[in-house]
Enzyme design. Structure first.
Site, PDB file in Angstrom:
ATOM      1  N   THR A 424       0.932  -1.005  -0.005  1.00 28.61           N
ATOM      2  CA  THR A 424       0.094  -0.282   0.091  1.00 28.61           C
ATOM      3  C   THR A 424       0.881   1.136  -0.115  1.00 28.61           C
ATOM      4  O   THR A 424       2.054   0.903   0.017  1.00 28.61           O
ATOM      5  CB  THR A 424      -0.766  -0.106   1.522  1.00 28.61           C
ATOM      6  OG1 THR A 424      -1.613  -1.261   1.230  1.00 28.61           O
ATOM      7  CG2 THR A 424      -1.894   1.113   1.685  1.00 28.61           C
ATOM      8  N   THR A 442      -4.240   1.542  -2.047  1.00 28.11           N
ATOM      9  CA  THR A 442      -3.760   0.313  -2.229  1.00 28.11           C
ATOM     10  C   THR A 442      -4.164  -0.812  -3.260  1.00 28.11           C
ATOM     11  O   THR A 442      -5.396  -0.559  -3.630  1.00 28.11           O
ATOM     12  CB  THR A 442      -3.965  -0.371  -0.773  1.00 28.11           C
ATOM     13  OG1 THR A 442      -3.470  -1.581  -0.613  1.00 28.11           O
ATOM     14  CG2 THR A 442      -5.440  -0.659  -0.533  1.00 28.11           C
ATOM     15  N   ASP A 465      -9.444  -8.652   2.262  1.00 30.38           N
ATOM     16  CA  ASP A 465      -9.749  -7.982   3.362  1.00 30.38           C
ATOM     17  C   ASP A 465     -11.059  -8.043   4.091  1.00 30.38           C
ATOM     18  O   ASP A 465     -11.440  -7.664   5.319  1.00 30.38           O
ATOM     19  CB  ASP A 465      -9.662  -6.350   3.225  1.00 30.38           C
ATOM     20  CG  ASP A 465      -7.830  -5.868   3.360  1.00 30.38           C
ATOM     21  OD1 ASP A 465      -7.254  -6.813   3.913  1.00 30.38           O
ATOM     22  OD2 ASP A 465      -7.501  -4.752   3.065  1.00 30.38           O
ATOM     23  N   SER A 495     -10.614  -2.050   6.262  1.00 19.92           N
ATOM     24  CA  SER A 495      -9.533  -1.472   6.073  1.00 19.92           C
ATOM     25  C   SER A 495      -8.600  -1.008   7.265  1.00 19.92           C
ATOM     26  O   SER A 495      -9.205  -0.705   8.317  1.00 19.92           O
ATOM     27  CB  SER A 495      -9.331  -0.463   5.217  1.00 19.92           C
ATOM     28  OG  SER A 495      -8.144   0.162   4.869  1.00 19.92           O
ATOM     29  N   SER A 496      -7.544  -1.114   7.073  1.00 12.66           N
ATOM     30  CA  SER A 496      -6.495  -0.479   8.081  1.00 12.66           C
ATOM     31  C   SER A 496      -6.028   0.793   7.718  1.00 12.66           C
ATOM     32  O   SER A 496      -4.943   1.431   8.833  1.00 12.66           O
ATOM     33  CB  SER A 496      -5.492  -1.210   8.805  1.00 12.66           C
ATOM     34  OG  SER A 496      -5.734  -2.738   9.304  1.00 12.66           O
ATOM     35  N   GLY A 516       1.078  -1.136   4.920  1.00 14.34           N
ATOM     36  CA  GLY A 516       1.435  -2.076   5.898  1.00 14.34           C
ATOM     37  C   GLY A 516       0.416  -2.969   6.777  1.00 14.34           C
ATOM     38  O   GLY A 516       0.537  -3.666   7.806  1.00 14.34           O
ATOM     39  N   GLY A 517      -0.738  -3.170   5.675  1.00 18.03           N
ATOM     40  CA  GLY A 517      -1.922  -3.882   6.546  1.00 18.03           C
ATOM     41  C   GLY A 517      -2.132  -3.355   8.038  1.00 18.03           C
ATOM     42  O   GLY A 517      -2.090  -2.354   8.150  1.00 18.03           O
TER      43      GLY A 517
HETATM   44  N1  GLY Z   1      -5.430  -3.799   2.202  1.00 14.43           N
HETATM   45  C1  GLY Z   1      -5.016  -3.160   3.198  1.00 14.43           C
HETATM   46  C2  GLY Z   1      -5.980  -2.442   4.170  1.00 14.43           C
HETATM   47  O1  GLY Z   1      -6.700  -1.716   3.642  1.00 14.43           O
HETATM   48  O2  GLY Z   1      -5.690  -2.443   5.364  1.00 14.43           O
END
Ligand code: GLY
Length: 613
Positions: A424, A442, A465, A495-496, A516-517
């Protein structure tokens, strides 16, 4: 595929004074401002100082992205014009992450105080079903199978980026779409030199990219592979960008581009239809805010405000919950085991709540007010043992609630209102007038689904996700997520991504965010704590070692630059530790409260670039 390219004191309640020592500008810094500074990866050589500039600043993952943003600022564009230019440019020069085939968020705050959160998260296609990634054996289809949630045509969710960027530009920009897309079109048309990093990535991703004909053609040079210094020209992408510049986002969702995307997906057994694209709508959401009162080192009180990301981001809720829980903790720094312990235990609890409660707010009643309320944070913080790690199996989600009016008035030092590798990428922009944009967008995994559309860009694998199987960790990030985040047509996966800003006494102070997720949340939180609570200057706030705890698995991930003594001290307290090369890539901008000097701090863990003028 690779798994995560592997991070004041509140009046009356914080024991230690938190110094706010913002770096001052100097002639030398101002001189350096016009130059791009590539950052070496060896921590010994990391820059000690942010790039300073008096007018505008752009901090991104890639030199060419930052240059595009500054070009637009110098042409009279504002922060949103520049942010849209950066986003399209990264789609050309950072294919692993920058994207028009994915989705993201942009937080905008104008100097006059207006703010908005643009949500262009992908949505599940109309034909998506709850158990679409569960095989006949009742188990999740393995990651290396091209019908899984992480690779191939069935992993693709309906992209949102182009619609979201156009909406942000129409709402707050001052230039035309065609103008801000110029740098991206130029770079796609004439090409740019392949960096060592890019050549390495293509080689690393080869076995996944060469499964898909346009990925093989564009990124693997028809199998001949690119070497550092070769020129990467992307004529298919250039043609698509030119059509979008001419026809607007409608081109992507109902035009020739839409037809090219859908024809290819349909032939390969994917789910996305022309209706899915035509029905995609980005959203403008209210910014999530929390206010804090804090004393500076000189004892003067300052009002801080956090502006951050509402659901379908889980990050803003998590950051406010964590900051509320840490109110009474005297943070001393990341060489202090008690400070690391308290933040890790806070993260553990925040992630347990994330797993239980966070989902798409359009379809689920997310208890945002409860999770971000000071009295809930107090109750949650009281479960932390300051000497011993609490095993994650003993930590359950809490019961979020808001404070009773009188209790809030008596005891709450904060007020919270709602009025407002995994690869991302995050970028931050501040313009000369003090307008700011923070965007994280991302493809989900590095190179997303690894499918490249004949229209010249990679498509996401954002379907992973979702909660692909309740109670089972998702494939890329090992996150446990709730049933409310189950796959359903039109829903946005949780999402994060957490673009975030801080205001100090009502003025822009810090713009931040990270890829970074789930580690996005930790990396962003730590950058905020470093700036606001620990009084670090912008570059130190980004360089400082990072750690991450997401409840399950019961592990504290620690960057390599923590000394072994810290790892041992945490183990002695009952933590299971694991080293990780890096956590997050934060590209942030600080603003000096006295001089207004912009301090661009790109993350030296990768090729981050801060560029100002
Ligand atoms: N794909 C990672 C996020 O959106 O958290």
């Amino acid at each position: 595929m690779k798994f995560l390219s592997q991070a004041l004191r509140f009046a009356g309640f914080l024991a230690a004074a938190i110094p706010i020592s913002l770096a001052t500008s100097s002639a030398a810094h101002a001189q350096a401002a016009a130059e791009f500074r590539p950052h070496p990866v060896d921590p010994k050589d990391w820059p000690k100082q942010a790039v300073h500039a008096p007018h505008g600043m752009v901090a991104t993952d890639e030199q060419l992205g930052s240059q595009a943003g500054v070009e637009i600022l110098k042409r009279g564009g504002n922060a949103v014009d520049a942010a849209v230019a950066v986003a399209f440019t990264l789609a050309v020069v950072e294919p692993a992450a920058g994207n028009i085939g994915g989705g993201g968020f942009m937080l905008v705050r104008l100097a006059d105080g207006r703010s908005s959160f643009f949500d262009y998260r992908e949505v599940a296609p109309g034909k998506a079903t709850r158990n679409m990634y569960i095989g006949p054996d009742g188990k999740l289809i393995p990651n290396d199978n091209v019908t899984s949630s992480v690779i191939g045509y069935r992993s693709i969710a309906v992209p949102g980026t182009v619609a979201g960027l156009e909406l942000a530009l129409k709402t707050y920009g001052t230039l035309k779409l065609a103008d801000v897309m110029e740098p991206a079109i130029r770079l796609a048309d004439t090409g740019f030199p392949v960096s060592e990093k890019l050549a390495h990535e293509f080689a690393e991703e080869k076995t996944s990219l060469d499964k898909f004909p346009f990925s093989l053609h564009i990124f693997l040079n028809d199998g001949k592979m690119f070497r550092p210094g070769d020129t990467l020209r992307q004529p298919e992408l250039a043609a698509t960008l030119k059509r979008i510049a001419k026809n607007g986002a409608a081109e992507f969702y109902t035009g020739d581009t839409a037809r090219a995307i859908v024809d290819d997906i349909t032939k390969a057994g994917g789910l996305i239809t022309l209706d899915d694209l035509a029905n995609y709508k980005p959203k403008v959401r209210e910014v999530l805010r929390a206010q804090y009162s804090a004393n500076d080192r000189d004892g003067r009180a300052h009002a801080w405000e956090v502006l951050t990301s509402p659901p379908p981001s889980s990050g803003g809720v998590a950051i406010i919950e964590a900051m509320n829980m840490l109110q009474t903790t005297p943070l001393k720094g990341w060489d202090d085991v008690e400070s690391v312990h308290m933040v890790a235990e806070t993260m553990r609890r925040v992630f347990a709540d994330r797993a239980a409660y966070l989902a798409d707010p359009d379809y689920s009643d997310v208890p945002i007010a409860g999770l971000t309320s000071p009295c809930y944070a107090k109750e949650r913080a009281a479960t932390i043992d300051p000497q011993h790690a609490t095993p994650s199996k003993d930590v359950k989600a809490g019961t979020p609630h808001t404070c009773a009016a009188s209790a809030a008035a008596d005891s709450a030092p904060t007020t919270v209102s709602l009025n407002d590798g995994p690869h991302t990428t995050h970028f931050s922009v501040v313009d000369a007038a003090g307008n700011a944009a923070a965007s994280t967008y991302t493809l989900n995994d590095s190179y997303g689904s690894h499918v490249t559309s004949p229209a010249g860009f990679l498509l996401n694998d954002e379907m992973d996700d979702f909660t692909t199987q309740p109670g089972v960790p998702n494939a890329l990030f090992g996150l446990i997520q709730s049933d409310a985040n189950a796959i359903a047509p039109g829903h946005r996966p949780l999402s994060s991504m957490t673009p975030t800003m801080l205001l100090r006494d009502g003025k822009l102070s810090f713009v931040t965010g990270s890829p970074g997720g789930p580690t996005i949340i930790s990396a962003t939180l730590l950058s905020v704590l470093n700036w606001m609570r620990l009084g670090m200057d912008a570059q130190s706030a980004i360089n400082a070692p990072r750690f991450h705890h997401q409840w399950m698995p019961d592990l504290i991930l620690m960057e390599q630059n923590f000394p072994e003594s810290m790892e041992k001290a945490l183990q002695a307290r009952g933590f299971t530790t694991k080293r990780r090369g890096h956590i997050g890539l934060v590209n942030a901008i600080g603003v000096d409260p006295k001089t207004g000097d912009r301090q661009g701090a790109a993350d030296p863990r990768d090729n981050g670039s801060a560029l100002g003028y």
